[in-house]
Design a protein around this motif. Structure first.
Motif, PDB file in Angstrom:
ATOM      1  N   VAL A 123       0.931  -1.158   0.064  1.00 51.88           N
ATOM      2  CA  VAL A 123      -0.089  -0.058  -0.118  1.00 51.88           C
ATOM      3  C   VAL A 123       0.771   1.199  -0.037  1.00 51.88           C
ATOM      4  CG1 VAL A 123      -1.612   1.199   1.181  1.00 51.88           C
ATOM      5  CG2 VAL A 123      -1.776  -1.207   1.325  1.00 51.88           C
TER       6      VAL A 123
ATOM      7  N   LYS B 154      -0.466   4.408  -0.743  1.00 52.36           N
ATOM      8  CA  LYS B 154      -1.083   5.305  -0.069  1.00 52.36           C
ATOM      9  C   LYS B 154      -2.417   4.894   0.459  1.00 52.36           C
ATOM     10  CE  LYS B 154       0.658   9.319  -2.731  1.00 52.36           C
ATOM     11  NZ  LYS B 154       0.342  10.655  -3.684  1.00 52.36           N
ATOM     12  N   SER B 155      -2.827   5.493   1.740  1.00 53.88           N
ATOM     13  CA  SER B 155      -4.204   5.028   2.103  1.00 53.88           C
ATOM     14  C   SER B 155      -4.565   6.319   2.898  1.00 53.88           C
ATOM     15  CB  SER B 155      -4.083   4.078   3.129  1.00 53.88           C
ATOM     16  OG  SER B 155      -5.229   3.890   3.780  1.00 53.88           O
TER      17      SER B 155
ATOM     18  N   ASN C  57     -12.301   8.570   0.616  1.00 54.24           N
ATOM     19  CA  ASN C  57     -11.403   7.511   1.002  1.00 54.24           C
ATOM     20  C   ASN C  57     -10.817   6.701  -0.016  1.00 54.24           C
ATOM     21  OD1 ASN C  57     -11.304   7.963   4.215  1.00 54.24           O
ATOM     22  ND2 ASN C  57     -13.468   7.293   3.901  1.00 54.24           N
TER      23      ASN C  57
ATOM     24  N   VAL D 143      -7.219   4.077  -1.683  1.00 54.86           N
ATOM     25  CA  VAL D 143      -6.185   3.241  -1.402  1.00 54.86           C
ATOM     26  C   VAL D 143      -5.334   2.970  -2.635  1.00 54.86           C
ATOM     27  CG1 VAL D 143      -5.351   0.938  -0.800  1.00 54.86           C
ATOM     28  CG2 VAL D 143      -7.222   2.026   0.580  1.00 54.86           C
TER      29      VAL D 143
ATOM     30  N   ARG E  98     -11.647   2.462   5.250  1.00 51.96           N
ATOM     31  CA  ARG E  98     -10.240   1.667   4.905  1.00 51.96           C
ATOM     32  C   ARG E  98      -9.743   0.779   5.985  1.00 51.96           C
ATOM     33  NH1 ARG E  98      -7.103   5.762   5.573  1.00 51.96           N
ATOM     34  NH2 ARG E  98      -8.503   7.232   6.149  1.00 51.96           N
TER      35      ARG E  98
ATOM     36  N   LYS F 269      -3.198   0.473   5.898  1.00 52.52           N
ATOM     37  CA  LYS F 269      -2.412   1.765   6.247  1.00 52.52           C
ATOM     38  C   LYS F 269      -1.365   1.744   5.163  1.00 52.52           C
ATOM     39  CE  LYS F 269      -3.287   1.524  11.158  1.00 52.52           C
ATOM     40  NZ  LYS F 269      -2.604   1.478  12.507  1.00 52.52           N
ATOM     41  N   THR F 270      -0.782   2.889   5.209  1.00 51.95           N
ATOM     42  CA  THR F 270       0.173   3.295   4.229  1.00 51.95           C
ATOM     43  C   THR F 270       1.409   2.256   4.619  1.00 51.95           C
ATOM     44  OG1 THR F 270      -0.496   5.321   3.615  1.00 51.95           O
ATOM     45  CG2 THR F 270       1.717   4.941   2.988  1.00 51.95           C
TER      46      THR F 270
ATOM     47  N   ILE G 138      -9.741  -4.620   1.539  1.00 50.36           N
ATOM     48  CA  ILE G 138      -8.980  -3.387   2.049  1.00 50.36           C
ATOM     49  C   ILE G 138      -9.694  -2.353   2.297  1.00 50.36           C
ATOM     50  CG2 ILE G 138      -6.818  -3.855   0.504  1.00 50.36           C
ATOM     51  CD1 ILE G 138      -8.075  -2.170  -1.621  1.00 50.36           C
ATOM     52  N   GLY G 139     -11.030  -2.277   2.232  1.00 47.58           N
ATOM     53  CA  GLY G 139     -12.232  -1.418   2.555  1.00 47.58           C
ATOM     54  C   GLY G 139     -13.477  -1.868   2.120  1.00 47.58           C
TER      55      GLY G 139
END
Length: 545
Positions: free
Chosen positions: A432, A434-435, A443, A445, A463, A466-467, A477-478
């Motif tokens: 990941v 960016k989150s 929101n 990802v 989300r 995490k990054t 992932i969300g």
């Protein structure tokens, strides 16, 4: 004469003369019957209108058989008169003329207490007067067990048996000395797990102590399954007359049961009882008219089978957006039976899906993975769709409008309309990058899969990553939402190759390494047989239509 022979010789001559005279006057019983004796057999057909040549024929036709004592008595009395008129001595057949036969081992019936009849040749049959009463008319006497054992012992030493006599065979069969187990009666108490229940509470309801639960928990291994009971599960407790636990059954599936049992040392043991499964092969086929889900239900597939079929081809077909009317499928799958009763479905072993004219085929290998008939893995580096098709409400709409502008354009990605909270999956393995949250994306990802590939997921409700976190393909992932610049809940999905946006539904995805060497040699015969099954089934179905 007296002067010529010595006195000693004259005495010998007198003794010899006396012996000869005695032999003439008193003939021996061992001599064979002469011609006059043979003539005593009545060869005429006057008596009873039958020709009696063999006295043993009458003996066997009698209702009773002579015993050993009868024959022995006959041997002691060689001259038996059968009429009131005296008969000459030479007209009788003495007992020594009845020949004796040595019993052969093959003539003994081991399952019977009697001896099988012996066959006697014509030359061995004795001659007897037709007027004599058959010996078989006398009452047969049974030998005692001691006499039977003595007879068998004499046979081992070369002794002989008399014809026409039944000899009992003494059989000593010891009775079983196995101690009879006492009958035990148990009380069955069935408990259904309720929401909020614990094993301590369930044991308490049954009347078992916490010590019993502790001893079972200390077994470890399979017994640990009792720590994860679920509402609706059933547990069968078998208690003895002292309310002690004898056995506990906890079904794990239709064919597996956890068994906790007390042994003879009063200790608990844990094991899994597995019933033998009968695996049968079945098939289903369908043509899509409204949706893939409805077509699967109409074909007789269960919900799990429909999802499994989508998962097999999920790397090649976007089941949310690519399905069209008149697409078709065929599936070969396992069915499980226990004692002839249906116990559920097994794995898909082969399948075919025709999507917009393209034919996709998959065969299950013994490693549990699916491959093309040529041995290439069905699994790809990326999923065609990051959202499960069953959550997509609209179908057969290749010209989707942008939810904001209302225009038909690629806008660098694909939109998946679904309910808020629909799980969003990582299309492939990666990290990941960016989150976060932004005004337009809501929101979002971003996941970097390699130096060449990146995927983006926008407008999420929540989300879950995490990054910097690494994720696996298929990980949630969300959830889908309506955050950012949108007019309704949907997922905006983008696929980039070297920084350039590509259509996720048509982009050529990297494949996994195909089977090689021994694995491929083992797979190819399996694939050939499964594909032949598919083709044969299709021909049969076409012939039936």
């Amino acid at each position: 004469m007296q002067s010529l022979l010595p006195k000693r010789h004259r005495r010998l001559l007198i003794i010899l003369a006396l012996v000869v005279a005695a032999a003439v006057l008193f003939p021996s019983e061992q001599n064979s019957p002469n011609a006059s004796q043979r003539q005593t057999i009545d060869l005429s057909a006057k008596a009873n209108n039958k020709l009696t040549l063999d006295p043993l024929t009458e003996m066997t036709s009698a209702k009773t058989e002579p015993s050993l004592a009868n024959i022995q008595q006959r041997e002691k009395q060689p001259q038996l008169n059968t009429t009131t008129e005296p008969k000459p001595a030479n007209s009788e057949v003495n007992g020594s003329q009845i020949k004796q036969a040595t019993l052969k081992p093959e003539l003994v019936d081991a399952t019977s207490t009697t001896l099988q009849p012996l066959k006697i040749s014509e030359a061995a049959k004795p001659a007897e007067s037709a007027e004599a009463e058959p010996i078989a008319t006398k009452i047969s006497e049974q030998l005692s067990d001691s006499d039977a054992l003595g007879t068998l012992e004499s046979l081992k030493q070369g002794g002989e048996l008399h014809l026409g006599v039944r000899y009992p065979l003494a059989l000593s069969i010891p009775l079983s000395e196995m101690p009879s187990e006492p009958e035990h009666f148990y009380t069955l108490k069935r408990q259904t797990v309720k929401s909020g229940d614990s094993m301590a509470l369930i044991f308490s309801r049954v009347g078992l102590s916490a010590r019993t639960l502790y001893n079972i928990d200390q077994l470890g291994g399979e017994a640990k399954k009792l720590r994860t009971v679920h509402p609706g599960d059933t547990l069968d407790f078998y208690l003895d007359d002292q309310d002690r636990l004898v056995k506990l059954n906890y079904p794990q599936s239709k064919f597996e049961t956890l068994v906790i049992e007390r042994d003879q040392q009063q200790k608990f043991t844990a094991r899994i009882d597995t019933q033998e499964l009968e695996v049968r092969t079945s098939f289903a086929q369908g043509t899509i008219s409204s949706s893939f889900w409805n077509a699967g239900i109409s074909a007789g597939l269960g919900q799990g089978q429909i999802m499994a079929l989508a998962a097999v081809f999920g790397w090649d077909i976007d089941f949310a957006l690519d399905i069209r009317k008149n697409d078709s499928f065929m599936v070969l799958f396992e069915e499980h039976y226990i004692d002839g009763q249906y116990a559920g479905n097994g794995d898909i072993i082969a399948a075919e899906f025709i999507n917009q004219g393209d034919i996709f085929r998959a065969v299950r290998h013994d490693d549990g993975n699916y491959y093309t008939p040529e041995g290439r893995p069905m699994r790809k580096a990326f999923l065609r769709a990051p959202v499960n098709f069953k959550y997509i409400s609209s179908s057969f709409n290749p010209r989707r409008l942008h939810p904001v502008t209302g225009k038909v354009r690629a806008h660098n990605g694909i939109d998946y309309a679904a309910k808020v909270g629909t799980p969003i999956l990582a299309a492939g393995d990666g990290r990941v990058t960016k989150s976060g949250y932004s005004k337009y994306n809501g929101n979002y990802v971003f996941i970097q899969h390699s130096s060449a590939y990146m995927t983006k997921y926008l407008h999420l409700q929540k989300r879950y990553v995490k990054t910097g976190q690494r994720v696996k393909q298929g990980k949630t992932i969300g959830t889908l939402g309506a955050t950012g610049r949108v007019t309704g809940p949907h997922l905006h999905y983008e696929f980039l190759v070297h920084g350039v946006h590509k259509n996720p539904r048509t982009v050529k995805l990297p494949t996994s390494t195909p089977l090689k060497g021994e694995k491929k040699q083992r797979f190819m015969p399996i694939a050939k047989a499964r594909i032949e099954q598919l083709d044969n089934t299709k021909r049969v179905l076409l012939a039936m239509n």
